[in-house]
Motif scaffolding. Structure first.
Motif: not given
Length: 723
Positions: A267-273, A336-340, A345-350, A387-394
């Motif tokens: 997650c960290r590496l994908l968000a970093q990319r 991905a499975p929900k937890v992943l 999505a949280r990593a992209i948010h951060l 999941a990503l839309l929820e993070e975006l709205v928040q």
């Protein structure tokens, strides 16, 4: 003659001789010994491997393994046993690392790839298979590598195998040694020190591993290598790397989702990319180019015609790469499975939203605000995963659900600042920010409507206490707008028509007879609503009837389409079918909220704003009005509600605009003719000219079109029921 007889006898003997059967294991062993003998007998270290018989020998060994598997059925054949017991894969991995002879690593990776893809029985769980596979993964993604093609092919074969047999993911992912010691047992260590090709004991389950360590563990295995190969300039390598990651991420088991989310840097590496690609976009982009950029799918960047179809402007390649990767992240999160998916999505948010975009949106530079708001608006259009839309709205709006207070501007700084930008000194920033909100209103998220508007309309405190819709309508003559109570009570309309020569009368709209026959009362209500908006603009300021194809009916089709879209979006939002009963609470002070306040302030200045800005304001309000929520419908489309002191609705705001309009156009000579000329210019029927009052005249035209659009929306929606 003797010679002829000898030849005949020789041929006869050859025909009668039975060819001995080939022993597969002997042949397999011979090919392998021939490879090892090369290193014993050859001293020329510069001779390329392709000039030796090693590639041919490896192909023969592979063919024997494949043929043997077909013949043996469920049991492991002697050739496969020999390969495992003698650690042939381990030896090949060592030879590939040494690059002796030159080019050996390519041959080793090709051999591994074909073994994993052509041998159908599970093999990755065997210690003498997954250990050399792990070591070969360490040889991938090295600096200045000349084997990226073979590396990506090998890694794709590994991930394809993992997709087929998900339990072997534990053997492929490499966790730190400290984590391995915590999770290993004595029996594990005993087997790992031996050379037996038997099945290795299963590692601890992901759920157990995650419980033993709360902090993410750094990995040095396949995931960082795939991320690295995804950055190369070779498109086929990038495609294979992205497909390999997608195979790993789409494993459906929740345990694997926990493992990838908590014990790897995925997650960290994908968000970093994603953040890296965003930062490569030049800040000198034209916002118009960004807004014109259409939605893309990540695989399109690998098609031959992708460069032809994508828009070309300075920096377009960087923009295209970023949005392709954003689409890729969307697919990863959805598959991905929900937890992943949630963790990614949280990593992209951060990292991306909060770490990069937020500082740009809160900066003082107008150029920076403009470009990054446009990029964010385009990003909203591309985000599809829930999941990503929820993070975006928040990130943009927060999660407050209580009624707003006018003085409360610090609960969510970014939300308030973006709404402020809708009323910015720079018209470009205002237009771009309102486009951002319009994109948000098209996303399938109930939180967006609740946060921006509905939480302030929940108690219907905009209504005068004790008022009733039935009483209001009964007191209104619906065929003449000037006779409505709203206009009579408005100070701008006091004696507005005296000595002016203007007439605001407009004939009633003729509604379809089928609706009237079905429900006469509904016909009256809809007719009242429609004509209240159609008759707002005085006749002398109307020009649409003078131009072909510019009538009210042109908006009905668009209103139907938009209503269907908004109804589909809100179908699962559990909105009430009818308005709530108003509570008799005289202490409740109504505030429409920062968002509607800004939009109403903007629409109140429609006669003095640029044409493009007026179009954007009316577009956002029209979309809000079409959503099928009874309170939103009542507040934006019902002209007859009795407003509480200090409150304003969309209709009352428009009434005041009309009052100002009536005062200003009295001083314009031949106003109808000039309006008609400006309308034809805006339609492209005449060349544009520069003249006095152009902003005002364009504002009048937008106002007339907006009233027709609201009338069409009121027509296609269900009538407001009496409360």
């Amino acid at each position: 003659m003797d010679m002829f007889n000898k030849v005949t006898a020789f041929l006869q003997q050859a025909l009668e001789t039975r060819e001995p059967s080939i022993n597969l294991q002997d042949s397999f062993v011979d090919h392998w010994k021939a490879i090892t003998n090369y290193y014993i007998e050859t001293s020329d270290e510069s001779r390329p491997v392709k000039h030796t018989d090693i590639p041919w020998r490896l192909r023969q060994m592979l063919d024997i393994l494949v043929y043997e598997e077909k013949q043996q059925g469920e049991e492991t054949g002697p050739c496969m046993e020999y390969l495992l017991q003698h650690k042939i894969l381990e030896t090949l991995c060592t030879l590939g690392k040494a690059q002796y002879p030159p080019g050996m690593s390519q041959q080793v990776m090709l051999f591994f790839s074909k073994v994993l893809s052509q041998i159908t029985k599970p093999v990755l769980h065997l210690i003498n298979v997954y250990r050399p596979v792990q070591k070969l993964i360490h040889l991938c993604g090295l600096p200045d590598s000349q084997t990226e093609k073979e590396e990506s092919q090998f890694l794709l074969a590994v991930c394809t195998r993992v997709k087929k047999d998900p339990y072997v993911l534990n053997y492929i992912l490499e966790i730190t040694k400290e984590s391995q010691k915590r999770s290993s047992s004595p029996s594990d260590e005993a087997v790992e020190t031996g050379s037996s090709p038997e099945r290795a004991p299963s590692p601890p389950s992901p759920s157990t591993s995650s419980a033993s360590s709360s902090s993410p563990q750094e990995a040095t295995g396949i995931i960082p290598v795939l991320i690295h190969l995804g950055k190369t300039e070779k498109s086929h390598v990038v495609l294979r790397s992205m497909e390999s990651l997608l195979l790993l991420v789409s494993l459906p088991q929740e345990d694997t989702g926990h493992l990838l989310a908590e014990r790897t840097p995925l997650c960290r590496l994908l968000a970093q990319r994603l953040t890296e690609l965003y930062c490569l976009i030049p800040s000198s982009l034209d916002p118009a180019d960004i807004h014109s950029y259409t939605s893309v799918q990540w695989r399109t960047q690998f098609t031959q015609d992708s460069t032809v179809e994508s828009p070309s402007f300075p920096g377009s390649e960087n923009v295209h790469r970023f949005f392709c990767f954003l689409d890729y992240c969307n697919e990863l999160i959805k598959e991905a499975p929900k937890v992943l998916g949630v963790e990614l999505a949280r990593a992209i948010h951060l990292q991306w939203l909060k770490g990069v975009i937020q500082p740009h949106l809160l900066q003082m530079s107008e150029v920076g605000i403009l470009v990054h708001t446009a990029l964010l608006s385009c990003s909203v259009r591309h985000i599809r995963s829930p999941a990503l839309l929820e993070e975006l709205v928040q990130f943009l709006l927060g999660n407050d659900t209580h009624c707003e207070q006018q003085q409360d501007t610090h609960t969510h700084i970014l939300r308030y600042r973006l709404i402020e930008h809708c009323n910015h000194n720079s018209d470009e920033i205002s237009i771009t920010t309102m486009r951002l909100f319009e994109e948000l209103l098209q996303k399938p998220s109930r939180s967006i409507l609740t946060n921006l508007v509905l939480r302030n309309l929940e108690k219907r405190s905009y209504r005068l206490s004790g008022s009733g819709a039935a009483d209001e309508r009964h007191a209104v003559e619906s065929d003449v707008v000037e006779e409505s109570e709203e206009l009579e009570e408005d100070p701008f309309f006091t004696d507005m028509y005296e000595d002016s020569g203007f007439s605001g009368q407009e004939p009633l709209l003729s509604l379809p007879s089928a609706r009237e026959r079905r429900n006469p009362r509904a016909h009256t209500q809809v007719a009242d609503l429609v004509n209240s908006f159609l008759c707002l603009v005085p006749q002398e300021a109307k020009t649409s009837h003078l131009v072909q194809g510019a009538g009210y009916d042109t908006y009905v089709h668009d209103a139907h389409k938009m209503l269907n879209e908004c109804t589909a979006l809100s179908r699962d939002w559990n909105w009430p079918d009818s308005a709530k009963t108003t509570e008799n609470n005289p202490d409740t002070e109504f505030y429409e909220g920062h968002f509607l306040q800004t939009l109403f302030d903007r629409i109140a200045r429609i006669l003095e704003q640029p044409y493009e800005l007026n179009l954007q304001v009316t577009s956002v309000l029209s979309r809000l009005a079409v959503f099928p929520h009874p309170h939103l419908h009542e507040y934006l489309l019902d002209p007859y509600i009795s407003l509480c002191p200090g409150a304003r609705s969309l209709f009352s705001t428009l009434v005041r605009v009309i009052g100002e309009l009536m005062q200003r156009i009295q001083h314009i000579h031949s106003v109808t003719d000039r309006l008609l000329m400006v309308r034809r210019q805006l339609m492209g029927l005449e060349e544009e000219t520069v003249g006095d009052h152009m902003t005002l005249l364009r504002g009048v035209i937008v106002l007339e079109e907006f009233c027709k659009e609201l009338a069409a929306v009121a027509f296609v929606k269900l009538p407001i029921e009496e409360q």
